[in-house]
Design an enzyme around this catalytic site. Structure first.
Site, PDB file in Angstrom:
ATOM      1  N   CYS A 156       0.818  -1.229   0.000  1.00  0.00           N
ATOM      2  CA  CYS A 156       0.000   0.000   0.000  1.00  0.00           C
ATOM      3  C   CYS A 156       0.846   1.272   0.000  1.00  0.00           C
ATOM      4  O   CYS A 156       0.348   2.351  -0.310  1.00  0.00           O
ATOM      5  CB  CYS A 156      -0.958  -0.001   1.186  1.00  0.00           C
ATOM      6  SG  CYS A 156      -2.131  -1.350   1.073  1.00  0.00           S
ATOM      7  N   HIS A 210      -3.436   7.383   2.120  1.00  0.00           N
ATOM      8  CA  HIS A 210      -3.794   6.097   1.519  1.00  0.00           C
ATOM      9  C   HIS A 210      -5.185   5.705   2.018  1.00  0.00           C
ATOM     10  O   HIS A 210      -5.489   5.827   3.203  1.00  0.00           O
ATOM     11  CB  HIS A 210      -2.753   5.039   1.912  1.00  0.00           C
ATOM     12  CG  HIS A 210      -3.220   3.647   1.651  1.00  0.00           C
ATOM     13  ND1 HIS A 210      -3.762   3.258   0.447  1.00  0.00           N
ATOM     14  CD2 HIS A 210      -3.248   2.547   2.453  1.00  0.00           C
ATOM     15  CE1 HIS A 210      -4.096   1.982   0.510  1.00  0.00           C
ATOM     16  NE2 HIS A 210      -3.795   1.529   1.724  1.00  0.00           N
ATOM     17  N   ASN A 236     -10.333   0.078  -0.750  1.00  0.00           N
ATOM     18  CA  ASN A 236      -8.880   0.176  -0.602  1.00  0.00           C
ATOM     19  C   ASN A 236      -8.205  -0.393  -1.862  1.00  0.00           C
ATOM     20  O   ASN A 236      -8.215  -1.597  -2.077  1.00  0.00           O
ATOM     21  CB  ASN A 236      -8.483  -0.613   0.655  1.00  0.00           C
ATOM     22  CG  ASN A 236      -6.993  -0.690   0.896  1.00  0.00           C
ATOM     23  OD1 ASN A 236      -6.187  -0.329   0.045  1.00  0.00           O
ATOM     24  ND2 ASN A 236      -6.617  -1.190   2.066  1.00  0.00           N
TER      25      ASN A 236
HETATM   26  O1  UT7 Z   1      -4.153  -1.223   3.226  1.00  0.00           O
HETATM   27  C1  UT7 Z   1      -3.175  -1.103   4.236  1.00  0.00           C
HETATM   28  C2  UT7 Z   1      -3.298  -2.026   5.340  1.00  0.00           C
HETATM   29  N1  UT7 Z   1      -4.630  -2.327   5.823  1.00  0.00           N
HETATM   30  C3  UT7 Z   1      -5.209  -1.588   6.799  1.00  0.00           C
HETATM   31  O2  UT7 Z   1      -4.720  -0.553   7.160  1.00  0.00           O
HETATM   32  C4  UT7 Z   1      -6.456  -2.152   7.452  1.00  0.00           C
HETATM   33  C5  UT7 Z   1      -6.360  -2.049   8.958  1.00  0.00           C
HETATM   34  N2  UT7 Z   1      -7.432  -2.695   9.695  1.00  0.00           N
HETATM   35  C6  UT7 Z   1      -8.728  -2.360   9.580  1.00  0.00           C
HETATM   36  O3  UT7 Z   1      -9.090  -1.507   8.808  1.00  0.00           O
HETATM   37  C7  UT7 Z   1      -9.723  -3.010  10.511  1.00  0.00           C
HETATM   38  O4  UT7 Z   1      -9.038  -3.782  11.452  1.00  0.00           O
HETATM   39  C8  UT7 Z   1     -10.790  -3.893   9.801  1.00  0.00           C
HETATM   40  C9  UT7 Z   1     -11.777  -3.015   9.028  1.00  0.00           C
HETATM   41  C10 UT7 Z   1     -10.149  -4.862   8.851  1.00  0.00           C
HETATM   42  C11 UT7 Z   1     -11.605  -4.684  10.820  1.00  0.00           C
HETATM   43  O5  UT7 Z   1     -12.233  -3.790  11.724  1.00  0.00           O
HETATM   44  P1  UT7 Z   1     -12.064  -3.954  13.302  1.00  0.00           P
HETATM   45  O6  UT7 Z   1     -12.905  -2.920  13.902  1.00  0.00           O
HETATM   46  O7  UT7 Z   1     -10.596  -3.945  13.638  1.00  0.00           O
HETATM   47  O8  UT7 Z   1     -12.691  -5.363  13.564  1.00  0.00           O
HETATM   48  P2  UT7 Z   1     -12.019  -6.648  14.241  1.00  0.00           P
HETATM   49  O9  UT7 Z   1     -11.095  -7.317  13.289  1.00  0.00           O
HETATM   50  O10 UT7 Z   1     -11.522  -6.327  15.596  1.00  0.00           O
HETATM   51  O11 UT7 Z   1     -13.305  -7.562  14.436  1.00  0.00           O
HETATM   52  C12 UT7 Z   1     -14.424  -7.160  15.258  1.00  0.00           C
HETATM   53  C13 UT7 Z   1     -15.556  -8.128  14.988  1.00  0.00           C
HETATM   54  C14 UT7 Z   1     -15.109  -9.593  15.013  1.00  0.00           C
HETATM   55  O12 UT7 Z   1     -16.164 -10.360  15.553  1.00  0.00           O
HETATM   56  P3  UT7 Z   1     -16.136 -10.820  17.100  1.00  0.00           P
HETATM   57  O13 UT7 Z   1     -14.880 -11.625  17.250  1.00  0.00           O
HETATM   58  O14 UT7 Z   1     -16.123  -9.560  17.900  1.00  0.00           O
HETATM   59  O15 UT7 Z   1     -17.387 -11.619  17.215  1.00  0.00           O
HETATM   60  C15 UT7 Z   1     -14.955  -9.927  13.562  1.00  0.00           C
HETATM   61  O16 UT7 Z   1     -15.122 -11.300  13.290  1.00  0.00           O
HETATM   62  O17 UT7 Z   1     -16.080  -7.902  13.680  1.00  0.00           O
HETATM   63  C16 UT7 Z   1     -16.062  -9.127  12.946  1.00  0.00           C
HETATM   64  N3  UT7 Z   1     -15.851  -8.805  11.546  1.00  0.00           N
HETATM   65  C17 UT7 Z   1     -16.875  -8.540  10.707  1.00  0.00           C
HETATM   66  N4  UT7 Z   1     -18.190  -8.490  10.891  1.00  0.00           N
HETATM   67  C18 UT7 Z   1     -18.952  -8.170   9.830  1.00  0.00           C
HETATM   68  C19 UT7 Z   1     -14.675  -8.714  10.863  1.00  0.00           C
HETATM   69  N5  UT7 Z   1     -14.934  -8.394   9.593  1.00  0.00           N
HETATM   70  C20 UT7 Z   1     -16.269  -8.275   9.457  1.00  0.00           C
HETATM   71  C21 UT7 Z   1     -17.126  -7.958   8.382  1.00  0.00           C
HETATM   72  N6  UT7 Z   1     -18.464  -7.924   8.625  1.00  0.00           N
HETATM   73  N7  UT7 Z   1     -16.667  -7.681   7.163  1.00  0.00           N
END
Ligand code: UT7
Length: 324
Positions: free
Chosen positions: A103, A251, A281
């Site tokens: 990225c 980004h 993204n």
């Molecule tokens: O491009 C350069 C590098 N990439 C980035 O910079 C991305 C960085 N990370 C992020 O943007 C975020 O971490 C995400 C958008 C990927 C995920 O958001 P988050 O708020 O960090 O969620 P999380 O991974 O902590 O997950 C929270 C909950 C989990 O469920 P439980 O364990 O609390 O029951 C996940 O399984 O949300 C769940 N979850 C989803 N639910 C619905 C994860 N992805 C999804 C989804 N839809 N797409």
């Protein structure tokens, strides 16, 4: 810039995996993204962006002497996407190469282009960011964290030596960093040339090692620390104060990351610009796509100071200060 015509909404992904428009918008700010259609290849996206850049600059492909293409989603294992782009642009025998810094790839590529020009080795370099991520994601609930954020797109700029002392447009600084100890926090493990006897096995596919793995929280935490840090470092190197920047382009990984960074640096909304809502993204393509739209929308005008800041897999991060 160029994006494929096919729009994929959050609801469309919701039909394939356990996710919702509400979750995606709340956590990432993304409403929709673009996916290629059958017959389209990464180099086609790059070609469309490059042709627009050439036209906007009033140049022909023969006027270029290097093509640098940043991507994490190469058209084939080798050679890189840039070679197919080269063929499609009829670029004679000028050199081209793919650059892999995920990225942050566009900022890394700008850095190399700047070096080529400053050293006198090249006069005009086309720098392209191009990604097709839609064919590399797990579109099931297991892959939902990554699948909902990625999109396809391309963007291009042309840099040239500026010897006019009365024209101050140009690159004022580019600062880049890497930290390989975090490589496995955001990566695709397979195919792997270290896997004997074969780079890709049925077992690897069954384990889904050919799809991206991301430790989302971990990446998020590092991004919101490194992005303001490197932006300040680059501004200091360019002797530009944060108040003197007209436009901050970040980004487009997650709108919440960028809101966090803007808040930390006390940057108000009217000095930023985003398009993640519509394109998701697009990794190395996101910054040149933003530049193209910011210029088209009148957000970015000649003479203004603009910063470009990115963070991504590797980990890699970097920031550039330009006078447009
Ligand atoms: O491009 C350069 C590098 N990439 C980035 O910079 C991305 C960085 N990370 C992020 O943007 C975020 O971490 C995400 C958008 C990927 C995920 O958001 P988050 O708020 O960090 O969620 P999380 O991974 O902590 O997950 C929270 C909950 C989990 O469920 P439980 O364990 O609390 O029951 C996940 O399984 O949300 C769940 N979850 C989803 N639910 C619905 C994860 N992805 C999804 C989804 N839809 N797409």
């Amino acid at each position: 810039m160029y994006v494929p015509e096919r729009v994929v909404t959050n609801d469309e992904l919701g039909a394939l995996m356990d996710t919702s428009d509400e979750w995606i918008q709340q956590r990432t700010g993304i409403r929709e993204r673009r996916y290629i259609e059958p017959g389209q290849m990464p180099a086609d996206l790059a070609q469309a962006a490059c042709e627009q850049a050439l036209e906007a600059a009033g140049l022909e492909v023969d006027d270029l002497d290097f093509i640098l293409l940043a991507t994490l989603s190469s058209q084939h294992e080798f050679p890189g996407t840039s070679f197919f782009l080269h063929e499609q642009l009829n670029a004679g025998n000028i050199p081209c190469l793919d650059l892999r810094a995920q990225c942050s790839g566009f900022i890394y590529a700008l850095n190399f282009a700047d070096g080529l020009i400053q050293s006198g080795k090249s006069r005009r370099v086309m720098v392209v960011g191009c990604e097709v991520q839609s064919t590399g994601i797990d579109r099931t609930t297991e892959g939902r964290d990554v699948a909902v954020i990625f999109g396809d797109g391309a963007g291009a700029v042309i840099l040239e030596a500026n010897e006019d002392e009365n024209d101050s447009a140009g690159i004022l600084d580019i600062t880049v960093h890497s930290e390989g100890k975090h490589a496995r926090r955001l990566w695709i493990e397979a195919p792997s040339s270290g896997h004997i006897p074969c780079r890709l096995t049925q077992e690897m596919v069954e384990k889904k090692l050919h799809f991206p793995y991301m430790d989302g929280r971990y990446v998020f935490k590092h991004a919101v620390t490194r992005m303001p840090e490197v932006l300040k470092e680059s501004l200091a190197a360019a002797s530009i104060k944060i108040d003197d920047v007209d436009l901050f382009l970040f980004h487009q990984a997650n709108l919440r990351i960028n809101e966090f960074v803007a808040q930390k640096l006390e940057i108000d909304d009217d000095r930023t610009f985003s398009n993640i809502e519509r394109f998701g993204n697009c990794s190395a393509a996101s910054i040149p796509m933003l530049l193209a739209e910011a210029e088209r929308n009148g957000k970015l005008k000649a003479g203004q100071i603009v910063t470009l800041t990115a963070f991504g897999s590797g980990f890699t991060w970097g920031s550039a200060v330009l006078r447009w």
